[in-house]
Design a protein around this motif. Structure first.
Motif, PDB file in Angstrom:
ATOM      1  N   GLU A 198       6.340  13.447  -7.771  1.00  0.00           N
ATOM      2  CA  GLU A 198       6.206  12.736  -6.501  1.00  0.00           C
ATOM      3  C   GLU A 198       7.233  13.276  -5.517  1.00  0.00           C
ATOM      4  OE1 GLU A 198       6.502   8.570  -7.396  1.00  0.00           O
ATOM      5  OE2 GLU A 198       4.593   8.571  -8.466  1.00  0.00           O
ATOM      6  N   ALA A 199       6.740  13.879  -4.426  1.00  0.00           N
ATOM      7  CA  ALA A 199       7.631  14.456  -3.426  1.00  0.00           C
ATOM      8  C   ALA A 199       8.075  13.420  -2.408  1.00  0.00           C
ATOM      9  CB  ALA A 199       6.941  15.620  -2.714  1.00  0.00           C
ATOM     10  N   MET A 200       7.209  12.439  -2.114  1.00  0.00           N
ATOM     11  CA  MET A 200       7.531  11.441  -1.104  1.00  0.00           C
ATOM     12  C   MET A 200       6.576  10.268  -1.221  1.00  0.00           C
ATOM     13  SD  MET A 200       7.380  11.809   2.979  1.00  0.00           S
ATOM     14  CE  MET A 200       8.092  10.564   4.001  1.00  0.00           C
ATOM     15  N   THR A 201       7.061   9.071  -0.873  1.00  0.00           N
ATOM     16  CA  THR A 201       6.223   7.873  -0.848  1.00  0.00           C
ATOM     17  C   THR A 201       6.369   7.195   0.508  1.00  0.00           C
ATOM     18  OG1 THR A 201       6.495   7.531  -3.223  1.00  0.00           O
ATOM     19  CG2 THR A 201       5.770   5.635  -1.929  1.00  0.00           C
ATOM     20  N   VAL A 202       5.233   6.838   1.096  1.00  0.00           N
ATOM     21  CA  VAL A 202       5.216   6.050   2.324  1.00  0.00           C
ATOM     22  C   VAL A 202       4.680   4.677   1.937  1.00  0.00           C
ATOM     23  CG1 VAL A 202       4.262   5.814   4.646  1.00  0.00           C
ATOM     24  CG2 VAL A 202       4.827   8.088   3.752  1.00  0.00           C
ATOM     25  N   LEU A 230       0.869  -1.162   0.000  1.00  0.00           N
ATOM     26  CA  LEU A 230       0.000   0.000   0.000  1.00  0.00           C
ATOM     27  C   LEU A 230       0.910   1.217   0.000  1.00  0.00           C
ATOM     28  CD1 LEU A 230      -2.830   1.330   0.338  1.00  0.00           C
ATOM     29  CD2 LEU A 230      -2.461   1.181   2.805  1.00  0.00           C
ATOM     30  N   ALA A 231       0.760   2.078  -1.002  1.00  0.00           N
ATOM     31  CA  ALA A 231       1.631   3.244  -1.125  1.00  0.00           C
ATOM     32  C   ALA A 231       0.812   4.517  -0.999  1.00  0.00           C
ATOM     33  CB  ALA A 231       2.363   3.233  -2.466  1.00  0.00           C
ATOM     34  N   ALA A 232       1.317   5.443  -0.184  1.00  0.00           N
ATOM     35  CA  ALA A 232       0.762   6.788  -0.070  1.00  0.00           C
ATOM     36  C   ALA A 232       1.803   7.724  -0.661  1.00  0.00           C
ATOM     37  CB  ALA A 232       0.483   7.133   1.384  1.00  0.00           C
ATOM     38  N   VAL A 233       1.469   8.360  -1.773  1.00  0.00           N
ATOM     39  CA  VAL A 233       2.430   9.182  -2.503  1.00  0.00           C
ATOM     40  C   VAL A 233       1.990  10.639  -2.453  1.00  0.00           C
ATOM     41  CG1 VAL A 233       3.584   9.549  -4.713  1.00  0.00           C
ATOM     42  CG2 VAL A 233       2.871   7.243  -4.059  1.00  0.00           C
ATOM     43  N   LEU A 234       2.842  11.492  -1.882  1.00  0.00           N
ATOM     44  CA  LEU A 234       2.583  12.932  -1.873  1.00  0.00           C
ATOM     45  C   LEU A 234       2.912  13.451  -3.263  1.00  0.00           C
ATOM     46  CD1 LEU A 234       1.768  15.456  -0.312  1.00  0.00           C
ATOM     47  CD2 LEU A 234       4.150  15.678   0.422  1.00  0.00           C
ATOM     48  N   THR A 235       1.866  13.911  -3.963  1.00  0.00           N
ATOM     49  CA  THR A 235       1.982  14.229  -5.388  1.00  0.00           C
ATOM     50  C   THR A 235       1.675  15.704  -5.633  1.00  0.00           C
ATOM     51  OG1 THR A 235       1.220  11.992  -5.851  1.00  0.00           O
ATOM     52  CG2 THR A 235       1.214  13.536  -7.687  1.00  0.00           C
ATOM     53  N   GLY A 236       2.522  16.345  -6.429  1.00  0.00           N
ATOM     54  CA  GLY A 236       2.357  17.755  -6.753  1.00  0.00           C
ATOM     55  C   GLY A 236       1.391  17.978  -7.898  1.00  0.00           C
ATOM     56  N   PRO A 237       1.108  19.251  -8.216  1.00  0.00           N
ATOM     57  CA  PRO A 237       0.119  19.572  -9.253  1.00  0.00           C
ATOM     58  C   PRO A 237       0.532  19.108 -10.647  1.00  0.00           C
ATOM     59  CG  PRO A 237       1.255  21.553  -8.504  1.00  0.00           C
ATOM     60  CD  PRO A 237       1.686  20.446  -7.611  1.00  0.00           C
ATOM     61  N   GLY A 238       1.828  18.950 -10.881  1.00  0.00           N
ATOM     62  CA  GLY A 238       2.309  18.487 -12.176  1.00  0.00           C
ATOM     63  C   GLY A 238       2.555  16.986 -12.218  1.00  0.00           C
ATOM     64  N   GLY A 239       2.140  16.270 -11.171  1.00  0.00           N
ATOM     65  CA  GLY A 239       2.344  14.836 -11.111  1.00  0.00           C
ATOM     66  C   GLY A 239       3.665  14.417 -10.489  1.00  0.00           C
TER      67      GLY A 239
END
Length: 182
Positions: A156-160, A145-154
């Motif tokens: 990826e800043a970080m993945t948990v 299970l991945a939680a990806v902090l995603t910016g407006p342009g797609g």
């Protein structure tokens, strides 16, 4: 068979350069050689590019073992040192089957702006429909299970990443999601 000239009997090559042989012959010389070759210049690199994000806590409910189709709730507290404008957390479930990798999109949070500091995020996925889950996905014991902090342009800043185990007990499909901070 005799070893070739200039090589020890083990067959490992000897350094031909006298300075290299001398440097490697003492532990102090070896440490100095290591500093010059591998470590020099690394102090100039600084932190990696992009925002520095730190996850303070993760709460997964239901915690531990539960029926596969049960609702999923994830609450995460995190901090950032950089303003993040119009970012969201995207959730997906990834499993490697015998034929290929399958990624199931679970949804995302609302877009939000996060100024530097501590923030909370909440994600909820309603009950999972077992009928909609392919058989080859259900038979795989381990998933991610991945939680990806995603910016407006797609971007990826970080993945948990959270390990998920799926198994059958007494004819019932169960899941267990492991909190990476525990």
């Amino acid at each position: 068979r005799r070893p070739r000239k200039g090589r020890p009997a083990t067959g490992t090559p000897r350094p031909h350069n006298a300075r290299v042989r001398a440097a490697l012959s003492s532990s102090r010389g070896l440490a100095a050689a290591w500093e010059r070759c591998c470590v020099a210049g690394m102090e100039d690199e600084g932190p990696p590019p992009g925002p520095n994000i730190d996850v303070a806590s993760i709460e997964i409910t239901p915690a531990g073992e539960c029926p596969f189709e049960e609702q999923l709730n994830v609450v995460m507290q995190f901090s950032t040192d950089t303003p993040l404008e119009n970012y969201c957390w995207r959730f997906s479930y990834t499993v490697d089957t015998s034929k290929r990798r399958k990624i199931i999109d679970l949804g995302c949070t609302e877009y939000a702006s996060y100024p530097p500091g501590l923030h909370a995020m909440s994600f909820s996925a309603e009950r999972f429909d077992i009928a909609g889950v392919p058989e080859d996905v259900r038979t795989q014991v381990n998933g991610l299970l991945a939680a990806v902090l995603t910016g407006p342009g797609g971007e990826e800043a970080m993945t948990v990443n959270m390990v998920v185990q799926i198994y059958v007990r007494d004819g019932m499909l169960l899941r267990c999601i492991f909190n990476p901070l525990e």
